[in-house]
Scaffold this motif. Sequence first.
Motif, PDB file in Angstrom:
ATOM      1  N   GLY A 118       0.847  -1.446   0.017  1.00  0.00           N
ATOM      2  CA  GLY A 118       0.017   0.001  -0.113  1.00  0.00           C
ATOM      3  C   GLY A 118       0.976   1.224   0.179  1.00  0.00           C
ATOM      4  N   TRP A 119       2.191   1.027   0.004  1.00  0.00           N
ATOM      5  CA  TRP A 119       2.982   2.333  -0.086  1.00  0.00           C
ATOM      6  C   TRP A 119       2.680   3.080  -1.530  1.00  0.00           C
ATOM      7  N   HIS A 120       2.588   4.446  -0.933  1.00  0.00           N
ATOM      8  CA  HIS A 120       2.563   5.511  -2.149  1.00  0.00           C
ATOM      9  C   HIS A 120       3.568   6.205  -2.377  1.00  0.00           C
ATOM     10  N   ALA A 121       4.022   6.486  -3.316  1.00  0.00           N
ATOM     11  CA  ALA A 121       5.001   7.503  -4.068  1.00  0.00           C
ATOM     12  C   ALA A 121       4.797   8.355  -5.152  1.00  0.00           C
ATOM     13  N   SER A 122       5.574   9.002  -5.700  1.00  0.00           N
ATOM     14  CA  SER A 122       5.423   9.800  -7.046  1.00  0.00           C
ATOM     15  C   SER A 122       6.787   9.855  -7.639  1.00  0.00           C
ATOM     16  N   CYS A 123       6.858  10.152  -8.782  1.00  0.00           N
ATOM     17  CA  CYS A 123       8.152  10.556  -9.424  1.00  0.00           C
ATOM     18  C   CYS A 123       7.505  11.736 -10.391  1.00  0.00           C
ATOM     19  N   VAL A 124       8.429  12.833 -10.265  1.00  0.00           N
ATOM     20  CA  VAL A 124       8.036  14.263 -10.949  1.00  0.00           C
ATOM     21  C   VAL A 124       9.338  14.685 -11.824  1.00  0.00           C
ATOM     22  N   LEU A 125       8.781  15.235 -12.729  1.00  0.00           N
ATOM     23  CA  LEU A 125       9.843  16.012 -13.827  1.00  0.00           C
ATOM     24  C   LEU A 125       9.551  17.411 -13.762  1.00  0.00           C
ATOM     25  N   TRP A 126      10.602  18.460 -13.498  1.00  0.00           N
ATOM     26  CA  TRP A 126      10.456  19.775 -13.442  1.00  0.00           C
ATOM     27  C   TRP A 126      11.140  20.351 -14.666  1.00  0.00           C
ATOM     28  N   GLU A 127      10.891  21.604 -15.239  1.00  0.00           N
ATOM     29  CA  GLU A 127      11.496  22.223 -16.249  1.00  0.00           C
ATOM     30  C   GLU A 127      11.563  23.816 -16.037  1.00  0.00           C
ATOM     31  N   GLY A 128      12.723  24.198 -16.277  1.00  0.00           N
ATOM     32  CA  GLY A 128      12.458  25.714 -16.124  1.00  0.00           C
ATOM     33  C   GLY A 128      13.577  26.390 -17.245  1.00  0.00           C
ATOM     34  N   GLN A 129      13.636  27.816 -17.124  1.00  0.00           N
ATOM     35  CA  GLN A 129      14.470  28.417 -18.134  1.00  0.00           C
ATOM     36  C   GLN A 129      15.658  27.841 -18.235  1.00  0.00           C
ATOM     37  N   GLY A 130      16.466  28.370 -19.485  1.00  0.00           N
ATOM     38  CA  GLY A 130      17.848  27.746 -19.730  1.00  0.00           C
ATOM     39  C   GLY A 130      18.666  28.149 -18.808  1.00  0.00           C
ATOM     40  N   LEU A 131      19.880  27.341 -18.942  1.00  0.00           N
ATOM     41  CA  LEU A 131      20.747  27.388 -17.719  1.00  0.00           C
ATOM     42  C   LEU A 131      21.796  28.924 -18.003  1.00  0.00           C
TER      43      LEU A 131
END
Length: 131
Positions: A118-131
């Motif tokens: 019953g373990w709950h988790a998530s994976c997420v990908l984030w994006e932002g302006q250029g380096l």
Amino acid sequence: MTFQAVALMVTLVAATPNNDLPPNAVEGVWMKAETMITESRKMRAKGVMPASLECRIDSISGTEAVYSMKIVWVPNEAGTLWRFGVGTAEENAKAEEGNRASGIRNVWSKQLIDKASGWHASCVLWEGQGL
């Protein structure tokens, strides 16, 4: 330090559906999350970024989960800032707050549920302006 705490510090980014991947995309292999941190640093140095991310719960021991990830890499020609996180929803929500404050937005997420525990988790990908 748990992987969840470390993973949220890793800087990574943008997602495209797999059917839209360019011909120069390179699909990764399943790696434990700790290994993926090192791998992501190497890939960043090569000038590539995630086009898609897949994650799973491999095992659970007490209050700790072991995660694996697989990333499809593409050239980061625009110099896009990217981050990923895998862990409990609470850990990723905390990272989300900090990322939003930095102008980095969630572009993809997945909920993970281990049916046996019953373990709950998530994976997420984030994006932002250029380096």
